[in-house]
Design a protein around this motif. Structure first.
Motif, PDB file in Angstrom:
ATOM      1  N   LEU A 113       0.789  -1.159   0.188  1.00 24.16           N
ATOM      2  CA  LEU A 113       0.176  -0.121  -0.011  1.00 24.16           C
ATOM      3  C   LEU A 113       0.822   1.087   0.034  1.00 24.16           C
ATOM      4  N   GLN A 114       2.010   1.083   0.690  1.00 22.19           N
ATOM      5  CA  GLN A 114       2.764   2.471   0.731  1.00 22.19           C
ATOM      6  C   GLN A 114       3.431   2.645  -0.678  1.00 22.19           C
ATOM      7  N   LYS A 115       3.881   1.485  -1.377  1.00 24.26           N
ATOM      8  CA  LYS A 115       4.402   1.697  -2.652  1.00 24.26           C
ATOM      9  C   LYS A 115       3.513   2.132  -3.425  1.00 24.26           C
ATOM     10  N   ALA A 116       2.228   1.640  -3.502  1.00 23.96           N
ATOM     11  CA  ALA A 116       1.168   2.096  -4.417  1.00 23.96           C
ATOM     12  C   ALA A 116       0.917   3.549  -4.255  1.00 23.96           C
ATOM     13  N   SER A 117       1.015   3.880  -2.975  1.00 24.08           N
ATOM     14  CA  SER A 117       0.626   5.431  -2.874  1.00 24.08           C
ATOM     15  C   SER A 117       1.721   6.455  -3.369  1.00 24.08           C
ATOM     16  N   GLY A 118       2.996   5.658  -3.026  1.00 23.69           N
ATOM     17  CA  GLY A 118       4.107   6.466  -3.505  1.00 23.69           C
ATOM     18  C   GLY A 118       3.994   6.608  -5.283  1.00 23.69           C
ATOM     19  N   PHE A 119       3.721   5.487  -5.819  1.00 22.24           N
ATOM     20  CA  PHE A 119       3.653   5.654  -7.459  1.00 22.24           C
ATOM     21  C   PHE A 119       2.440   6.773  -7.971  1.00 22.24           C
ATOM     22  N   LEU A 120       1.383   6.651  -7.033  1.00 17.65           N
ATOM     23  CA  LEU A 120       0.414   7.453  -7.490  1.00 17.65           C
ATOM     24  C   LEU A 120       0.737   8.869  -6.987  1.00 17.65           C
ATOM     25  N   ASP A 121       1.217   9.261  -6.061  1.00 19.47           N
ATOM     26  CA  ASP A 121       1.881  10.629  -5.885  1.00 19.47           C
ATOM     27  C   ASP A 121       2.739  11.045  -6.854  1.00 19.47           C
TER      28      ASP A 121
END
Length: 291
Positions: free
Chosen positions: A247-255
């Motif tokens: 979830l953290q990686k997905a959030s960073g990618f979206l940012d």
């Protein structure tokens, strides 16, 4: 000779008749109040008693406990609820002389006093008290009736209210009230259960959070429980500590994708501004000429 025999037979028959009329037998539970020529004689006990015909009058008094049923009485309680109440009275004669001399018929008098006292006592209480505290009312009735029958030589031992009949409309209202009370108690108990369960779950969560291995064991146990039944759909719960890195990686990618998109938009707006600048030089003379 024949006349003498006839006279003897007549005398014997008269004597036997006199004995049959004069001899009285009192049982063990009976006492006799004797009046001789209208005057009271001492109370006689059980056994054989000689009573002179025409001169004595014997009144038998039963000393056993007598059961007296009070017929249903129409009463109105303190909270204006009509009801039909019946009761039973147990009394016994303690003084045979007073029971004959002080009252004409002690059984009838006791029955009338019991009826009036029942209506009076029930009229001073509410319906809930009549239904829930019947023992206290029984004691109150017994004391009140015994206080009035004491001078008659009658002792009231027990008074019991047998049945209380109320209108059907009141019965339905009481049933609705009882149902609402039961629902209230059920909700309160359910709320207390939820509170206790939440406390237990909080303590369990604290213990599981302290050791990740226990959380994994709990996860495997849950999977085992799900696989025990023949289910067409199986839900696999995923612990947060496992999927949180993803979830953290997905959030960073979206940012980062959002930042790149915002930069591309700003760059396109700058080129368009240059075009506008060139257009501005061309439009300037036109607007000037128009003026």
């Amino acid at each position: 000779m024949a006349v003498w025999w006839v006279t003897a037979v007549v005398i014997v028959v008269a004597a036997l008749a006199l004995c049959a009329v004069s001899l009285k037998v009192l049982r063990e539970y009976e006492r006799g109040v004797l009046f001789r020529l209208g005057r009271l004689r001492p109370v006689v006990g059980p056994g054989v008693l000689w009573v002179w015909p025409g001169a004595d009058r014997l009144v038998r008094v039963d000393l056993r406990v007598v059961t007296l049923t009070i017929p249903p009485q129409e009463v109105i309680t303190r909270d204006n609820v009509p009801a039909r109440v019946n009761a039973v009275v147990l009394f016994k004669v303690t003084d045979p002389e007073l029971s004959v001399m002080a009252v004409e018929n002690h059984a009838v008098a006791t029955s009338q006093i019991a009826q009036t006292t029942l209506r009076s006592v029930v009229g001073r209480v509410e319906l809930d008290t009549l239904l829930a505290h019947r023992a206290d009312l029984n004691d109150d009735l017994a004391k009140n009736i015994d206080r009035q029958t004491g001078p008659w030589g009658v002792h009231v031992k027990v008074v019991e209210i047998k049945d209380v009949e109320i209108p059907e409309a009141m019965q339905r209202a009481m049933a609705r009230e009882a149902e609402a009370e039961r629902e209230r108690r059920a909700k309160v108990i359910n709320a207390h259960g939820e509170l206790q369960a939440s406390d237990e779950l909080f303590q369990a969560a604290e213990k599981l959070s302290g050791n990740p291995a226990s959380l994994q064991l709990r996860y495997l146990q849950t999977l085992l429980e799900l696989g025990a039944d023949q289910n067409s759909t199986v839900v696999f719960p995923l612990p947060m500590d496992i999927i949180s890195p993803f979830l953290q990686k997905a959030s960073g990618f979206l940012d980062s994708f959002a930042d790149r998109t915002a930069q591309g938009t700003n760059h396109g707006g700058t080129n368009h501004g240059g075009t506008n600048h060139g257009g501005t030089n061309h439009v300037g003379p036109t607007m000037k000429g128009t003026r």
